[in-house]
Scaffold this motif. Structure first.
Motif, PDB file in Angstrom:
ATOM      1  N   CYS A 125     -15.236  66.030  10.844  1.00  0.00           N
ATOM      2  CA  CYS A 125     -16.693  65.952  11.006  1.00  0.00           C
ATOM      3  C   CYS A 125     -17.251  67.317  11.385  1.00  0.00           C
ATOM      4  O   CYS A 125     -18.270  67.755  10.853  1.00  0.00           O
ATOM      5  CB  CYS A 125     -17.062  64.968  12.110  1.00  0.00           C
ATOM      6  SG  CYS A 125     -16.473  63.327  11.841  1.00  0.00           S
ATOM      7  N   TRP A 126     -16.549  67.949  12.295  1.00  0.00           N
ATOM      8  CA  TRP A 126     -16.969  69.271  12.742  1.00  0.00           C
ATOM      9  C   TRP A 126     -17.043  70.228  11.565  1.00  0.00           C
ATOM     10  O   TRP A 126     -18.010  70.949  11.376  1.00  0.00           O
ATOM     11  CB  TRP A 126     -15.957  69.759  13.790  1.00  0.00           C
ATOM     12  CG  TRP A 126     -16.167  71.151  14.266  1.00  0.00           C
ATOM     13  CD1 TRP A 126     -16.980  71.546  15.282  1.00  0.00           C
ATOM     14  CD2 TRP A 126     -15.548  72.337  13.761  1.00  0.00           C
ATOM     15  NE1 TRP A 126     -16.903  72.897  15.441  1.00  0.00           N
ATOM     16  CE2 TRP A 126     -16.036  73.416  14.517  1.00  0.00           C
ATOM     17  CE3 TRP A 126     -14.629  72.587  12.737  1.00  0.00           C
ATOM     18  CZ2 TRP A 126     -15.643  74.723  14.296  1.00  0.00           C
ATOM     19  CZ3 TRP A 126     -14.231  73.884  12.512  1.00  0.00           C
ATOM     20  CH2 TRP A 126     -14.739  74.949  13.285  1.00  0.00           C
ATOM     21  N   GLU A 129     -19.916  69.364   9.151  1.00  0.00           N
ATOM     22  CA  GLU A 129     -21.201  69.636   9.773  1.00  0.00           C
ATOM     23  C   GLU A 129     -21.486  71.139   9.806  1.00  0.00           C
ATOM     24  O   GLU A 129     -22.576  71.592   9.484  1.00  0.00           O
ATOM     25  CB  GLU A 129     -21.189  69.084  11.195  1.00  0.00           C
ATOM     26  CG  GLU A 129     -22.458  68.398  11.587  1.00  0.00           C
ATOM     27  CD  GLU A 129     -22.295  67.648  12.881  1.00  0.00           C
ATOM     28  OE1 GLU A 129     -22.129  68.307  13.912  1.00  0.00           O
ATOM     29  OE2 GLU A 129     -22.339  66.406  12.866  1.00  0.00           O
ATOM     30  N   VAL A 143     -22.838  64.302  10.945  1.00  0.00           N
ATOM     31  CA  VAL A 143     -21.739  63.492  10.451  1.00  0.00           C
ATOM     32  C   VAL A 143     -21.347  62.508  11.533  1.00  0.00           C
ATOM     33  O   VAL A 143     -21.099  62.886  12.664  1.00  0.00           O
ATOM     34  CB  VAL A 143     -20.529  64.361  10.072  1.00  0.00           C
ATOM     35  CG1 VAL A 143     -19.400  63.492   9.536  1.00  0.00           C
ATOM     36  CG2 VAL A 143     -20.927  65.400   9.041  1.00  0.00           C
ATOM     37  N   ASN A 144     -21.358  61.244  11.171  1.00  0.00           N
ATOM     38  CA  ASN A 144     -20.990  60.190  12.112  1.00  0.00           C
ATOM     39  C   ASN A 144     -19.542  59.815  11.849  1.00  0.00           C
ATOM     40  O   ASN A 144     -19.188  59.371  10.763  1.00  0.00           O
ATOM     41  CB  ASN A 144     -21.922  58.994  11.893  1.00  0.00           C
ATOM     42  CG  ASN A 144     -21.686  57.899  12.895  1.00  0.00           C
ATOM     43  OD1 ASN A 144     -20.552  57.591  13.251  1.00  0.00           O
ATOM     44  ND2 ASN A 144     -22.761  57.297  13.362  1.00  0.00           N
ATOM     45  N   PHE A 145     -18.713  60.019  12.882  1.00  0.00           N
ATOM     46  CA  PHE A 145     -17.288  59.758  12.691  1.00  0.00           C
ATOM     47  C   PHE A 145     -17.018  58.258  12.618  1.00  0.00           C
ATOM     48  O   PHE A 145     -16.231  57.797  11.790  1.00  0.00           O
ATOM     49  CB  PHE A 145     -16.494  60.384  13.850  1.00  0.00           C
ATOM     50  CG  PHE A 145     -15.023  60.121  13.785  1.00  0.00           C
ATOM     51  CD1 PHE A 145     -14.279  60.582  12.722  1.00  0.00           C
ATOM     52  CD2 PHE A 145     -14.385  59.415  14.787  1.00  0.00           C
ATOM     53  CE1 PHE A 145     -12.919  60.352  12.650  1.00  0.00           C
ATOM     54  CE2 PHE A 145     -13.026  59.179  14.724  1.00  0.00           C
ATOM     55  CZ  PHE A 145     -12.291  59.641  13.654  1.00  0.00           C
TER      56      PHE A 145
ATOM     57  N   ASP B  32     -24.975  55.501  18.466  1.00  0.00           N
ATOM     58  CA  ASP B  32     -24.558  55.278  17.087  1.00  0.00           C
ATOM     59  C   ASP B  32     -23.091  55.607  16.866  1.00  0.00           C
ATOM     60  O   ASP B  32     -22.387  54.921  16.162  1.00  0.00           O
ATOM     61  CB  ASP B  32     -25.423  56.114  16.133  1.00  0.00           C
ATOM     62  CG  ASP B  32     -26.755  55.445  15.899  1.00  0.00           C
ATOM     63  OD1 ASP B  32     -26.967  54.391  16.518  1.00  0.00           O
ATOM     64  OD2 ASP B  32     -27.560  55.968  15.116  1.00  0.00           O
ATOM     65  N   ASP B  33     -22.647  56.701  17.421  1.00  0.00           N
ATOM     66  CA  ASP B  33     -21.262  57.113  17.207  1.00  0.00           C
ATOM     67  C   ASP B  33     -20.595  57.202  18.567  1.00  0.00           C
ATOM     68  O   ASP B  33     -20.827  58.130  19.315  1.00  0.00           O
ATOM     69  CB  ASP B  33     -21.227  58.471  16.495  1.00  0.00           C
ATOM     70  CG  ASP B  33     -19.820  58.814  16.027  1.00  0.00           C
ATOM     71  OD1 ASP B  33     -18.875  58.129  16.458  1.00  0.00           O
ATOM     72  OD2 ASP B  33     -19.686  59.753  15.226  1.00  0.00           O
ATOM     73  N   GLU B  35     -17.383  57.351  19.080  1.00  0.00           N
ATOM     74  CA  GLU B  35     -16.037  57.899  19.049  1.00  0.00           C
ATOM     75  C   GLU B  35     -16.006  59.418  19.037  1.00  0.00           C
ATOM     76  O   GLU B  35     -15.127  60.032  19.615  1.00  0.00           O
ATOM     77  CB  GLU B  35     -15.296  57.365  17.816  1.00  0.00           C
ATOM     78  CG  GLU B  35     -14.983  55.896  17.983  1.00  0.00           C
ATOM     79  CD  GLU B  35     -14.391  55.287  16.741  1.00  0.00           C
ATOM     80  OE1 GLU B  35     -13.394  55.830  16.256  1.00  0.00           O
ATOM     81  OE2 GLU B  35     -14.936  54.288  16.252  1.00  0.00           O
ATOM     82  N   ARG B  36     -16.977  59.995  18.338  1.00  0.00           N
ATOM     83  CA  ARG B  36     -16.896  61.432  18.159  1.00  0.00           C
ATOM     84  C   ARG B  36     -17.212  62.246  19.412  1.00  0.00           C
ATOM     85  O   ARG B  36     -16.523  63.222  19.680  1.00  0.00           O
ATOM     86  CB  ARG B  36     -17.830  61.846  17.023  1.00  0.00           C
ATOM     87  CG  ARG B  36     -17.412  63.170  16.454  1.00  0.00           C
ATOM     88  CD  ARG B  36     -18.350  63.616  15.384  1.00  0.00           C
ATOM     89  NE  ARG B  36     -18.381  65.057  15.377  1.00  0.00           N
ATOM     90  CZ  ARG B  36     -19.338  65.747  14.818  1.00  0.00           C
ATOM     91  NH1 ARG B  36     -20.337  65.136  14.256  1.00  0.00           N
ATOM     92  NH2 ARG B  36     -19.296  67.047  14.832  1.00  0.00           N
ATOM     93  N   GLU B  40     -15.938  66.024  21.176  1.00  0.00           N
ATOM     94  CA  GLU B  40     -16.853  67.142  20.937  1.00  0.00           C
ATOM     95  C   GLU B  40     -16.511  68.356  21.796  1.00  0.00           C
ATOM     96  O   GLU B  40     -16.555  69.494  21.355  1.00  0.00           O
ATOM     97  CB  GLU B  40     -18.287  66.696  21.246  1.00  0.00           C
ATOM     98  CG  GLU B  40     -19.321  67.522  20.539  1.00  0.00           C
ATOM     99  CD  GLU B  40     -19.562  67.001  19.141  1.00  0.00           C
ATOM    100  OE1 GLU B  40     -20.702  66.856  18.781  1.00  0.00           O
ATOM    101  OE2 GLU B  40     -18.597  66.711  18.419  1.00  0.00           O
ATOM    102  N   LEU B  43     -14.187  70.606  20.259  1.00  0.00           N
ATOM    103  CA  LEU B  43     -14.565  71.181  18.973  1.00  0.00           C
ATOM    104  C   LEU B  43     -15.478  72.378  19.121  1.00  0.00           C
ATOM    105  O   LEU B  43     -15.426  73.301  18.340  1.00  0.00           O
ATOM    106  CB  LEU B  43     -15.251  70.120  18.113  1.00  0.00           C
ATOM    107  CG  LEU B  43     -14.358  68.923  17.790  1.00  0.00           C
ATOM    108  CD1 LEU B  43     -15.108  67.914  16.950  1.00  0.00           C
ATOM    109  CD2 LEU B  43     -13.110  69.367  17.068  1.00  0.00           C
ATOM    110  N   ASP B  44     -16.348  72.306  20.100  1.00  0.00           N
ATOM    111  CA  ASP B  44     -17.318  73.384  20.219  1.00  0.00           C
ATOM    112  C   ASP B  44     -17.281  73.945  21.616  1.00  0.00           C
ATOM    113  O   ASP B  44     -17.428  73.221  22.585  1.00  0.00           O
ATOM    114  CB  ASP B  44     -18.720  72.852  19.926  1.00  0.00           C
ATOM    115  CG  ASP B  44     -18.904  72.647  18.452  1.00  0.00           C
ATOM    116  OD1 ASP B  44     -18.926  73.653  17.736  1.00  0.00           O
ATOM    117  OD2 ASP B  44     -19.007  71.499  18.022  1.00  0.00           O
TER     118      ASP B  44
END
Lengths: 831, 62
Positions: A125-126, A129, A143-145, B32-33, B35-36, B40, B43-44
């Motif tokens: 997703c990263w 995106e 992006v919705n995982f 909405d999400d 899981e992500r 996060e 990732l960033d």
């Protein structure tokens, strides 16, 4: 060097072949003689094919190489040549097509939803995106995982939709626009509605509970009766939204059940809520008797929680189906007569009429059943017939809609459209099989109905008894009975365990499209494999090169790649995937469809093709040089020659999936039967059977035969799991108790499958079966606990020993235990 | 004790505010999400400071 395709396969497919280098991008074995590298993070990384190299290059070029450090698992191997896939995306720029799924087609600010294939960890997703956000003209890319979807907003004046889709394709994923109006919009709205109900019930419930604490532990002195009144009215105020907004769904369902004269779980639930609430309101207004607002809110909250868990499990399954609702680029090129000869015009496939002539370029899908009127080519029908290699087709030959044109452009006269095509016939077969699918459900609705009747009769009896014996006690006791007997824990038992199992499967690389497959999976006694694309990769790959003359293997590969430049034949694609690009295309290339290629490179003529073709063109007999071992099986041997010498033999074959042997061994060890059922020739199927150790291999099966065969063994009491991928497999998949489709399977196969292996790892199937067995154990524990609790608590409640708040608390605890038990499924390592 | 007549209505007002916030969060897709976001953080590290920019072209990578 003696090369035997089968030997080679056995040696590479063995468990953990340590010596073979694997691809940095996708983790697949790298064939001998292949040297592709990409510089990532300061080191040259080995790649297995041009596809992986292109993707890795594109990732590093965008400065996103951190992806490789962030990801949790290897990427999927790009299914088809990236540029070819990207080329087909331009149809999406068509405004007419866009109007189906893009918001704002009137202006330039546009928004679309995309379904993404190939995402398996948040790093994906990263990556997507980041890449999309960096495009000029992109306003927003999210992006919705969880749902594997992307929402993109862009400025149409600066950016085209096809460019966005291409950028995703170059990263090795596939993006399909879809029409969100179909189903997911409803799902979205329903999810938010449930979240609102649940959130509000929880929030207000906490307040009511807090106020109620005062009732539990305080004896109100007469002087403070005014506070008691105040607390009651406050609790009433806070309970009203819970009953009229959060619990609204139960009342509606109960009313619907009553009108259709069915006994659903919602009837006793609604009755309990309403009785407790109205009784408490009366007590509040009159200032006499106890109130049960705490019980009401807790009851509603726990019920909603259960519904929500169930909805999430089901919603995930449903949204998987959206992958099939994607908008297909259903466009065809129609040839129309004009004053200046033939004119090409892009038209939607549905607009095609009988007798129209369409142009099908190499690599394109034939839009309808028809007859070739012009052009020689070969046509790949693997998805329809299971036949592995393309068939040669010329003028007068029939072609089937949905098959792929491989070599050169052809003109096809449309003979059948719509419902009459072979494709539609198969689709109808799928529908039929699905409707006749044997149902194996764990908790039949009948049991629930019976339970509801029992509860209602019991509650009426208890209420009647106590109203005679002790009129002041009839309300709390009846409410206690209704609350205690509420089969919340029972209702949670199955969905919570299924949700856990689905989550675990997903982490193990398997998508559960239909949740009830879990109930059946552990009982499977026969596994049926369709050969193409299940045990094997389903596409031709270059297995080996054997140099037979003075030229080295690399040189021979380069020559072959130059000769096959630009061809879409699977053999050409397999060869090109391992030859360095950028090499000059040969000149004066000539295609002999179904036989081979000829061309000039550096003023020397070269020939590439079957042994017969080489013999005809050069007079040399390659078969004298080498035994054509591969010709018997699914593989093919191709020869490269110049006019005087045969230079090399290329072995191409449908490669066995890396974990096929391990899976077969595991199935055999489980004591299950295993069968290969394929549309391919008997010899090819036998060769594969021998390779993986499957004795029962049936070849030459048509879809109808497969369904018939399956129905027969199902009647003998076998529980069958079918693993397939082609359109021809779709009816069989629908007929099976449990069906599994591979990642690169056709849409139709995925639509009729219960489980989908998006990463194409067969080992995931083992995880799924083991998870299913655990899920069933947990469901049994849950059901036993829930029923045990109800049986224990019901007599106590009927005897008046339990007050409503104790009943609600007990019910909550019982539900909580069920949920905790189910979460055990999601924990622990996945294979 | 009389203070309860002030404090409880006040707390109800608070609850009302929180409920409004919750409804807003649900509507604007905060849930909405599920899981992500927990990944996060890995990732960033730096460029989340400027959300929606996404302009880094990998110059800081090593």
């Amino acid at each position: 060097m003696h090369v035997d395709v089968d030997e080679l396969r056995v040696s590479t497919a063995g468990p953990e072949s340590t010596a073979a280098p694997t691809c940095f991008h996708c983790g697949e074995r790298i064939a001998a003689g292949v040297m592709f590298t990409v510089r990532i993070d300061g080191a040259d990384r080995m790649m297995c094919c041009l596809g992986c190299r292109a993707v890795a290059q594109s990732i590093t070029d965008s400065g996103l190489e951190r992806y490789y450090r962030l990801r949790e698992s290897k990427a999927a191997k790009p299914a088809e040549p990236i540029e070819q896939a990207a080329g087909q995306l331009e149809v999406f720029d068509d405004l007419l097509l866009q109007s189906q799924f893009v918001e704002g087609t009137a202006g330039t600010a546009r928004t679309a939803s995309l379904i993404l294939d190939g995402i398996h960890c948040p790093a994906c997703c990263w990556l997507i995106e980041k890449r999309l956000s960096a495009m000029p003209g992109m306003r927003q890319a999210i992006v919705n995982f969880a749902s594997q979807r992307a929402t993109v907003s862009w400025d149409a004046a600066q950016l085209r939709l096809s460019a966005i889709l291409k950028a995703v394709a170059r990263l090795g994923y596939r993006a399909h626009p879809y029409d969100p109006r179909i189903r997911s919009a409803w799902l979205e709205a329903e999810r938010k509605r449930q979240q609102r109900r649940l959130g509000l019930a929880g929030l207000l419930g906490m307040q009511v509970m807090m106020l109620s604490l005062a009732f539990y532990f305080t004896d109100w002195p007469d002087a403070e009766q005014v506070y008691r009144e105040f607390f009651r009215w406050t609790a009433l105020l806070l309970t009203v939204p819970v009953v009229f907004y959060s619990a609204d769904a139960f009342f509606r369902n109960a009313w619907r059940d009553l009108r259709s004269r069915r006994a659903g779980m919602d009837i006793p639930v609604s009755l309990g809520i309403l009785l407790a609430f109205l009784g408490s309101v009366e007590a509040t207004v009159t200032g006499r008797g106890p109130v049960y607002f705490d019980s009401v809110v807790m009851f509603v909250f726990i019920l909603l929680l259960g519904r929500y868990v169930e909805f999430r499990a089901r919603g995930r399954a449903l949204s998987q189906l959206d992958h099939l609702a994607r908008v297909l680029p259903a466009m065809a090129t129609r040839l129309e007569r004009a004053e200046t000869g033939l004119r090409e015009r892009a038209v939607p496939v549905v607009a095609l009429c009988l007798g129209d002539t369409v142009l099908v370029r190499p690599g394109e899908t034939i839009p309808a059943d028809g007859t070739i009127v012009e052009g020689q080519s070969s046509v790949e029908e693997a998805l329809l017939t299971g036949e592995g290699l393309p068939r040669r087709r010329g003028p007068g030959d029939p072609v089937i809609g949905g098959s792929t044109n491989c070599e050169s452009p052809i003109h096809v006269r449309v003979d059948r459209v719509g419902a009459e095509t072979v494709l539609s016939r198969i689709a109808r077969l799928v529908d039929q099989s699905q409707s006749q699918k044997p149902a194996l459900t764990l908790l039949a609705d009948g049991v629930a109905t019976w339970f509801v009747y029992a509860v209602l009769i019991l509650a009426a009896g208890v209420g009647g008894y106590w109203s005679q014996m002790q009129p002041s006690q009839w309300l709390p006791i009846t409410v206690s009975v209704l609350v205690v007997s509420c089969p919340c824990a029972l209702a949670l038992a199955v969905p919570s365990a299924l949700a856990g199992a689905i989550a675990r499967c997903m982490r193990g690389g398997i998508v559960v499209a239909k949740a009830n497959a879990i109930e059946t999976l552990h009982r499977v006694s026969t596994f049926v494999f369709d050969k193409t694309g299940t045990l094997t990769l389903g596409r031709l790959v270059h297995l080996d090169t054997c140099a037979l003359a003075e030229r080295s293997e690399e040189e021979c590969l380069a020559i072959a790649g130059a000769l096959e430049h630009g061809s879409e034949h699977p053999i050409a694609r397999a060869l090109r995937a391992v030859t360095p690009d950028g090499a000059d295309a040969g000149s004066e290339r000539r295609n002999y469809p179904g036989e081979g290629m000829a061309g000039m490179i550096d003023d020397t003529p070269y020939f590439l093709g079957s042994a017969a073709f080489i013999r005809r063109m050069t007079g040399l007999d390659p078969l004298k040089l080498r035994r054509p071992a591969a010709e018997e099986g699914i593989g093919v041997t191709f020869w490269l020659a110049n006019p005087t010498r045969v230079l090399a033999a290329f072995s191409l074959g449908d490669e066995l999936r890396a974990d096929a042997n391990a899976l077969v061994a595991w199935i055999v060890a489980r004591g299950c039967k295993i069968v290969i059922l394929s549309g391919d020739t008997q010899t090819a199927v036998d060769a594969l059977g021998a390779l993986v150790g499957v004795q029962h291999a049936l070849g030459g099966c048509l879809p109808e035969h497969k369904v018939e065969w399956l129905r027969r063994i199902e009647e003998q009491g076998e529980v069958v799991c079918v693993i397939g991928d082609g359109i021809n497999d779709a009816p069989v998949l629908a007929q099976a108790h449990v069906s599994v489709a591979m990642a690169d399977a056709t849409d139709m196969a995925q639509a009729s499958a219960d489980l989908i292996l998006p990463e194409g790892k067969l080992a995931s199937l083992r995880i799924a079966v083991e998870t299913a067995a655990r899920a069933i154990r947990i469901i049994r524990q849950n059901v036993a606990w829930a029923i045990g609790y109800n049986l224990l608590a019901l007599p106590l409640a009927a005897a008046g020993a339990i007050t409503p708040w104790m009943a609600a608390l007990g019910m909550s605890l019982s539900s909580l235990i069920v949920i905790i038990n189910s979460t055990r499924l999601g924990m622990g390592r996945t294979g | 004790m009389e203070t309860l007549f002030i404090l409880i209505p006040l707390s109800i007002l608070f609850v009302g505010g929180i409920a409004a916030l919750l409804l807003w969060a649900i509507r604007s897709g905060q849930y909405d999400d599920m899981e992500r976001p927990r990944h996060e953080i890995f990732l960033d590290d730096d460029d989340r400071a400027a959300p929606g920019q996404g302009q880094d072209r990998g110059d800081g990578e090593a």
